[in-house]
Every structure is written in structure tokens, then in C-alpha cells.
Scaffold this active site. Structure first.
Site, PDB file in Angstrom:
ATOM      1  N   LYS A 270       0.874  -1.121  -0.102  1.00 37.04           N
ATOM      2  CA  LYS A 270       0.154   0.142  -0.044  1.00 37.04           C
ATOM      3  C   LYS A 270       0.766   1.207  -0.200  1.00 37.04           C
ATOM      4  O   LYS A 270       2.016   1.122   0.362  1.00 37.04           O
ATOM      5  CB  LYS A 270      -0.945   0.020   1.387  1.00 37.04           C
ATOM      6  CG  LYS A 270      -2.140   0.827   1.218  1.00 37.04           C
ATOM      7  CD  LYS A 270      -3.205   0.222   0.489  1.00 37.04           C
ATOM      8  CE  LYS A 270      -4.494   1.122   0.094  1.00 37.04           C
ATOM      9  NZ  LYS A 270      -5.573   0.126  -0.165  1.00 37.04           N
TER      10      LYS A 270
ATOM     11  N   ASP B 177      -6.939   4.335  -4.566  1.00 31.17           N
ATOM     12  CA  ASP B 177      -7.713   3.972  -3.282  1.00 31.17           C
ATOM     13  C   ASP B 177      -8.277   5.291  -3.021  1.00 31.17           C
ATOM     14  O   ASP B 177      -8.581   6.172  -4.012  1.00 31.17           O
ATOM     15  CB  ASP B 177      -6.720   3.615  -2.267  1.00 31.17           C
ATOM     16  CG  ASP B 177      -7.500   3.305  -1.028  1.00 31.17           C
ATOM     17  OD1 ASP B 177      -7.836   2.108  -0.873  1.00 31.17           O
ATOM     18  OD2 ASP B 177      -7.464   4.079   0.258  1.00 31.17           O
TER      19      ASP B 177
HETATM   20  P1  NDP Z   1     -12.708   7.643  -2.909  1.00 26.54           P
HETATM   21  O1  NDP Z   1     -11.709   8.740  -3.144  1.00 26.54           O
HETATM   22  O2  NDP Z   1     -13.424   7.428  -4.358  1.00 26.54           O
HETATM   23  O3  NDP Z   1     -14.078   8.286  -2.300  1.00 26.54           O
HETATM   24  C1  NDP Z   1     -13.716   9.357  -1.291  1.00 26.54           C
HETATM   25  C2  NDP Z   1     -14.237   8.465   0.004  1.00 26.54           C
HETATM   26  O4  NDP Z   1     -13.549   9.000   1.027  1.00 26.54           O
HETATM   27  C3  NDP Z   1     -15.665   8.704   0.327  1.00 26.54           C
HETATM   28  O5  NDP Z   1     -16.379   7.762   0.278  1.00 26.54           O
HETATM   29  C4  NDP Z   1     -15.540   9.338   1.579  1.00 26.54           C
HETATM   30  O6  NDP Z   1     -16.535   8.952   2.623  1.00 26.54           O
HETATM   31  C5  NDP Z   1     -14.052   9.243   2.026  1.00 26.54           C
HETATM   32  N1  NDP Z   1     -13.686  10.184   3.107  1.00 26.54           N
HETATM   33  C6  NDP Z   1     -13.752  11.360   3.429  1.00 26.54           C
HETATM   34  N2  NDP Z   1     -13.204  11.952   4.375  1.00 26.54           N
HETATM   35  C7  NDP Z   1     -12.338  11.073   4.802  1.00 26.54           C
HETATM   36  C8  NDP Z   1     -11.299  11.130   5.803  1.00 26.54           C
HETATM   37  N3  NDP Z   1     -11.227  12.099   6.804  1.00 26.54           N
HETATM   38  N4  NDP Z   1     -10.640  10.119   5.809  1.00 26.54           N
HETATM   39  C9  NDP Z   1     -10.721   8.943   4.848  1.00 26.54           C
HETATM   40  N5  NDP Z   1     -11.785   8.851   4.124  1.00 26.54           N
HETATM   41  C10 NDP Z   1     -12.394  10.017   3.942  1.00 26.54           C
HETATM   42  O7  NDP Z   1     -12.536   6.476  -2.129  1.00 26.54           O
HETATM   43  P2  NDP Z   1     -12.987   4.835  -2.338  1.00 26.54           P
HETATM   44  O8  NDP Z   1     -14.507   4.729  -2.818  1.00 26.54           O
HETATM   45  O9  NDP Z   1     -11.868   4.357  -3.358  1.00 26.54           O
HETATM   46  O10 NDP Z   1     -12.491   4.224  -0.992  1.00 26.54           O
HETATM   47  C11 NDP Z   1     -13.571   4.069   0.025  1.00 26.54           C
HETATM   48  C12 NDP Z   1     -13.023   2.914   0.924  1.00 26.54           C
HETATM   49  O11 NDP Z   1     -12.918   1.643   0.156  1.00 26.54           O
HETATM   50  C13 NDP Z   1     -11.650   3.133   1.702  1.00 26.54           C
HETATM   51  O12 NDP Z   1     -11.772   2.421   2.749  1.00 26.54           O
HETATM   52  C14 NDP Z   1     -10.746   2.315   0.666  1.00 26.54           C
HETATM   53  O13 NDP Z   1      -9.799   2.036   1.328  1.00 26.54           O
HETATM   54  C15 NDP Z   1     -11.794   1.171   0.466  1.00 26.54           C
HETATM   55  N6  NDP Z   1     -11.401   0.283  -0.666  1.00 26.54           N
HETATM   56  C16 NDP Z   1     -11.208   1.068  -1.936  1.00 26.54           C
HETATM   57  C17 NDP Z   1     -11.050  -0.016  -3.362  1.00 26.54           C
HETATM   58  C18 NDP Z   1     -10.838   0.935  -4.591  1.00 26.54           C
HETATM   59  O14 NDP Z   1     -10.588  -0.170  -5.370  1.00 26.54           O
HETATM   60  N7  NDP Z   1     -11.091   1.893  -4.736  1.00 26.54           N
HETATM   61  C19 NDP Z   1     -10.862  -1.469  -2.875  1.00 26.54           C
HETATM   62  C20 NDP Z   1     -11.011  -1.772  -1.769  1.00 26.54           C
HETATM   63  C21 NDP Z   1     -11.381  -0.991  -0.652  1.00 26.54           C
HETATM   64  P3  NDP Z   1     -16.937  10.034   3.940  1.00 26.54           P
HETATM   65  O15 NDP Z   1     -16.761  11.429   3.603  1.00 26.54           O
HETATM   66  O16 NDP Z   1     -18.299   9.366   4.348  1.00 26.54           O
HETATM   67  O17 NDP Z   1     -15.874   9.509   4.804  1.00 26.54           O
HETATM   68  O1  2IT Z   2      -8.024  -1.503  -0.725  1.00 28.01           O
HETATM   69  C1  2IT Z   2      -7.922  -2.150  -1.610  1.00 28.01           C
HETATM   70  O2  2IT Z   2      -7.980  -3.306  -2.024  1.00 28.01           O
HETATM   71  C2  2IT Z   2      -7.812  -1.272  -3.061  1.00 28.01           C
HETATM   72  N1  2IT Z   2      -7.458  -0.073  -2.876  1.00 28.01           N
HETATM   73  C3  2IT Z   2      -7.405  -1.839  -4.434  1.00 28.01           C
HETATM   74  C4  2IT Z   2      -5.860  -2.160  -4.728  1.00 28.01           C
HETATM   75  C5  2IT Z   2      -5.572  -2.651  -5.983  1.00 28.01           C
HETATM   76  O3  2IT Z   2      -4.599  -3.083  -6.097  1.00 28.01           O
HETATM   77  O4  2IT Z   2      -6.415  -2.535  -6.984  1.00 28.01           O
END
Ligand code: NDP
Ligand code: 2IT
Length: 446
Positions: A126, A166
């Protein structure tokens, strides 16, 4: 916890002080592994767990960049190369002001187990930066990404370490990062996933994490003779994962009634569907990090500063960020009749929150199992890049669906084999651990 696990936790806390998220992730895994060490002394003798909690390598670097006004900014860049026993390091990059070494180490640790569960050959890593994309212009983001890659490029490669997106990193950022990598190395390789469709990306990758979460939810519900159709669903977040999940819940006939941001949550009793789902992409692209505009636009209720877990729903899908669902939230969900909590984010539930779900006996799946569809489809993108041949959408989606079913079944079977049927946390941790641990044993003292 046994003396052995206790000692490991004491050591991890002493050696990595000021890293509470990392401690939390390690503790959650350690608690599940006791029955493994009872049955398999060989892992203990070879100090497999002690090795797994120590990253193979960490790179920390300066990222200087200039904003549109000519002012210089300095951010910190990281890449945690946690474990390469079963494949090249693989895992996303997070750009968010809250990023610390602790957060990235917890994410890298989770990723090792998650990637192991996908059935694909990927190690765990990561990375990211404390850079805040909020309010930045495209040019500023580009300059930041170019500077970030100018150091990162020497540590990654299609067979070494393959980053992806991410929080705060989507197709736009992957594009800027890829362009700079190509310039520095003169190589067009599958060094990043989540690429644009015209230059090596995979169909379904943008949707994959959210789709996978809902495929997994459907499998969980099936074990109780239930399905998503007709169910009300609370989703948190509004980003990439939330968007994919909302899309798939709608396709399967469920109704999503909440979304959330750092500013609060929206409650939409008619269901978030059609153009409302489209609008989520606008919120994400605006980089404003708020959902109030959704409530204003569609004239639904907005609850400032609140989380969505007080809504009365059948299913909850936390898709925002770590530790966004605590013990009280868990109690509230259970009290309101929620039957299934399936994590889209990484470690969204606190340890005391997950204990509430376990003692209430409701279906609960940890992110490392249920959100693995994102990285699994990244693995499929790597396969397509290696073959230099893209697969049609249907093929990628069918493989994703199959992988999610297989992860679900593996969790169930492993939990049963180790004495706690229905415990997805235990099943995911043990199954994820065994594959990596066996590879480490076979590869000698590395
Ligand atoms: P995006 O950047 O697309 O979306 C932004 C997200 O960040 C919003 O849902 C928001 O939710 C969140 N966010 C806002 N403020 C904060 C803060 N202070 N700290 C951390 N997060 C914040 O993110 P993703 O949708 O890609 O990721 C969302 C989650 O899913 C994370 O935990 C990520 O690790 C996980 N994930 C992502 C994958 C991917 O392929 N993109 C794969 C597997 C897991 P809110 O405002 O409600 O906090
Ligand atoms: O948390 C996760 O699994 C991701 N943000 C996706 C990682 C990836 O290599 O596609």
C-alpha cells in the site's frame, strides 16, 4: 488470547508505537489465528507471524510540487511493501491529508490477507501521501503525481510492485502517474492498475469493488435463505466503492436509502437510483468531499455531522473509511433489525463494533473478504496486460462474480473447519494467512 499471541501484540505495540491503526489491524488478525497455532506448531516454530508483522520494505520520500500560484509545497510519499510470498506487491495508493505511516501499514497488512483470498498471485502493499486533493486544479494534481512518481518509479514494476487507486486516487491520478512512469522508464507495462480503457485498463475495474461487495452480500444473505431484492440498504461514503455498490444493489432489486460524507449523511426513502447514482460521480469529481449538495439537489433530508447507522435498514454497507462504525453504531443497527453488515471500506468497523455484531449473531463480513473484488479485478487487469489482450465486460464481470463466491465459500468452510461456523472474520483471516504462511515456509527464511 494465548500467551504467544499476547507476546506478539506487546512486541508489535512496543516496536511500532504511535501506530494505533496498525495495532488494530494486527490484533484483529491475531485473535483469529489461535486455533491455527494450536493445530500447526510449524508456523510458530518458523516465526511466520512475527515475520508477517514486519514489512519487507518501506520507502518514505519527499514530494515537492508547485501550485498554480507558483508556491512550493512539500508532501510526504510512502510505499509499504508488506509481503511478496505469493506474488508481486499489490495494493492501492491513498492521497488524503489523514495519511500516516500507521494508516498505510494497516492497509498494507490487510492487503496481504485480502490478496491471498482472491485466488490470484498477488502479494500485499500500500502507499500514498498526505497530499490533499480537495480543491486542487487538474494541473496541480498532475504536478503532484509527476513528482510522486519521480521517486516511486525506481521501487515498482509490473513484476515487482503494482500500485492502483484508493481514496483520492482514481483514473485521472493513475493516468498522470502512468504517464510519468513511462517517461522515466521508456516502458509501457502493466505497472499500475485502474488505467484508462484506451491504454491498458480493464472493463469493470471502476465498478469492481462495489459490485464485489454486493455479490458477497448476496452470498451471505443466501446462507439464511434471503436475498438483496426488496431489502433496504444503508451505504456510507459517496466515492468509487459506494458508487459501485449502489449501482449493483439497484440492479439486484434492493433500495439504497443513505449516502454519507465527512459533512453528514443523506436519507432518501425513495431510494438512490437513476440520475441520483450518476450525481455521485459528480460529487466525487468535484473533490469537495461533501454530500449536502445531494440533499439540496434532490430535496431529501440531510443530517449534518451524523453517520448513517441510525437509519432503519436490513443491510448496511460501510464504504467510506476506517473506523467509521463504532460500538454504539453497531448496537443501533442491531436494534433496528439490520441482518447483514458487509464491509466495502477497509476496517470501517472498530473491534468493539464487530464484537457487537458477533454477539448479536448477525451476518458480518470484514473488508478484507468482501471488498476484495477491486484488487481481484486489478489482478484480472494484470492478466490482460500480460496477454496484451482485453477481455469483454461480461467475461471480467463473470470472473469477478466467481471470485467473490469463491472467497465467500472459502471463508465459510475455513471458519467451520477451525471451529466457529459462520464467523467470516475468522474464516478470512485464517484462509488468507494459510496460503501466505505456506508459501513463506516453502521459500525458506526470507
Ligand atoms: P474515493 O476517493 O473514491 O471516495 C472518497 C471517499 O473518501 C468517500 O467515500 C469519503 O467518505 C471518504 N472520506 C472522506 N473523508 C475522509 C477522511 N477524513 N478520511 C478518510 N476517508 C474519507 O474512495 P474509495 O471509494 O476508493 O474508497 C473508500 C473505501 O474503500 C476506503 O476504505 C478504501 O480503502 C476502500 N477500498 C477501495 C478500493 C478501490 O478499489 N477503490 C478497493 C477496496 C477497498 P466519507 O466522506 O463518508 O468519509
Ligand atoms: O484496498 C484495496 O484493495 C484497493 N484499494 C485496491 C487495490 C488494487 O490494487 O486494486
Amino acid at each position: 488470547m494465548s500467551d504467544y499471541i499476547d507476546k506478539i501484540m506487546i512486541h508489535v505495540k512496543a516496536k511500532n508505537s504511535n501506530e494505533p491503526e496498525f495495532h488494530q489491524a494486527v490484533e484483529e488478525v491475531c485473535e483469529s489465528l489461535e486455533p491455527v497455532f494450536e493445530r500447526h506448531p510449524e508456523y510458530r516454530a518458523a516465526k511466520i507471524l512475527e515475520r508477517m508483522v514486519e514489512p519487507e520494505r518501506i520507502v518514505i520520500f519527499r514530494v515537492p510540487w508547485m501550485d498554480d500560484q507558483g508556491e512550493i509545497h512539500i508532501n510526504r510519499g510512502f510505499r509499504i511493501q508488506m509481503n511478496s510470498a505469493i506474488g508481486p506487491y499489490k495494493g492501492g495508493l491513498r492521497f488524503h491529508p489523514s495519511v500516516t505511516l500507521s494508516i498505510l501499514k494497516f492497509l498494507a497488512f490487510e492487503q496481504v490477507f485480502k490478496n491471498s483470498l482472491t485466488t490470484l498471485p498477488m502479494g500485499g502493499g500500500k502507499g500514498g501521501s498526505d497530499f490533499d486533493p480537495k480543491g486542487k486544479s487538474d494541473n496541480e494534481v498532475m504536478r503532484f503525481c509527476q513528482s510522486f512518481m519521480t521517486e516511486l518509479f525506481r521501487h515498482i514494476g509490473a513484476d515487482t510492485d503494482v500500485p492502483a487507486g484508493d481514496i483520492g486516487v482514481g483514473t485521472r491520478e493513475i493516468g498522470f502517474l502512468f504517464g510519468q512512469y513511462k517517461r522515466l522508464t521508456t516502458e509501457f507495462t502493466g505497472v499500475l492498475t485502474g488505467k484508462g480503457l484506451n491504454w491498458g485498463g480493464s472493463l469493470i475495474r471502476p465498478e469492481a469493488t462495489g459490485f464485489g461487495v454486493v455479490y458477497f452480500t448476496e452470498e451471505m444473505l443466501k446462507t439464511k435463505g434471503l436475498s438483496i431484492a426488496g431489502k433496504s440498504v444503508a451505504v456510507s461514503g459517496f466515492g468509487n466503492v459506494a458508487w459501485g455498490a449502489v449501482t449493483k444493489v439497484n440492479q439486484l432489486g434492493g433500495k439504497v436509502v443513505t449516502l454519507s460524507g465527512p459533512d453528514g449523511f443523506v436519507y432518501d426513502p425513495d431510494g438512490i437510483k437513476g440520475e441520483k447514482i450518476q450525481y455521485m460521480l459528480e460529487i466525487r469529481a468535484s473533490a469537495k468531499d461533501e454530500v449536502k449538495s445531494f440533499a439540496d439537489k434532490f430535496k431529501v433530508q440531510f443530517f449534518p455531522g451524523k453517520r448513517p447507522w441510525s437509519a432503519k435498514v436490513d443491510v448496511a454497507l460501510p464504504c467510506a473509511t476506517q473506523n467509521e462504525l463504532d460500538e454504539n453504531d453497531a448496537k443501533e443497527l442491531v436494534k433496528n433489525g439490520c441482518v447483514c453488515v458487509c464491509e466495502g471500506a477497509n476496517m470501517p468497523t472498530t473491534i468493539s463494533g464487530l464484537k457487537v455484531f458477533h454477539s448479536a449473531g448477525i451476518l458480518y463480513s470484514p473488508g478484507k473478504a468482501s471488498n476484495a473484488g477491486g484488487v481481484a479485478t486489478s489482478g484480472l487487469e494484470m492478466s490482460q496486460n500480460s496477454m496484451r489482450l482485453p477481455w469483454p465486460k461480461e467475461e471480467v464481470d463473470a470472473r469477478l462474480h466467481q471470485i467473490m463466491k469463491s472467497i465467500h465459500d472459502t471463508c465459510m468452510q475455513t471458519a467451520e473447519r477451525f471451529g466457529d461456523p459462520g464467523n467470516y472474520v475468522m474464516g478470512a483471516n485464517i484462509a488468507g494467512f494459510l496460503k501466505v504462511a505456506n508459501a513463506m515456509l516453502e521459500q525458506g527464511l526470507v
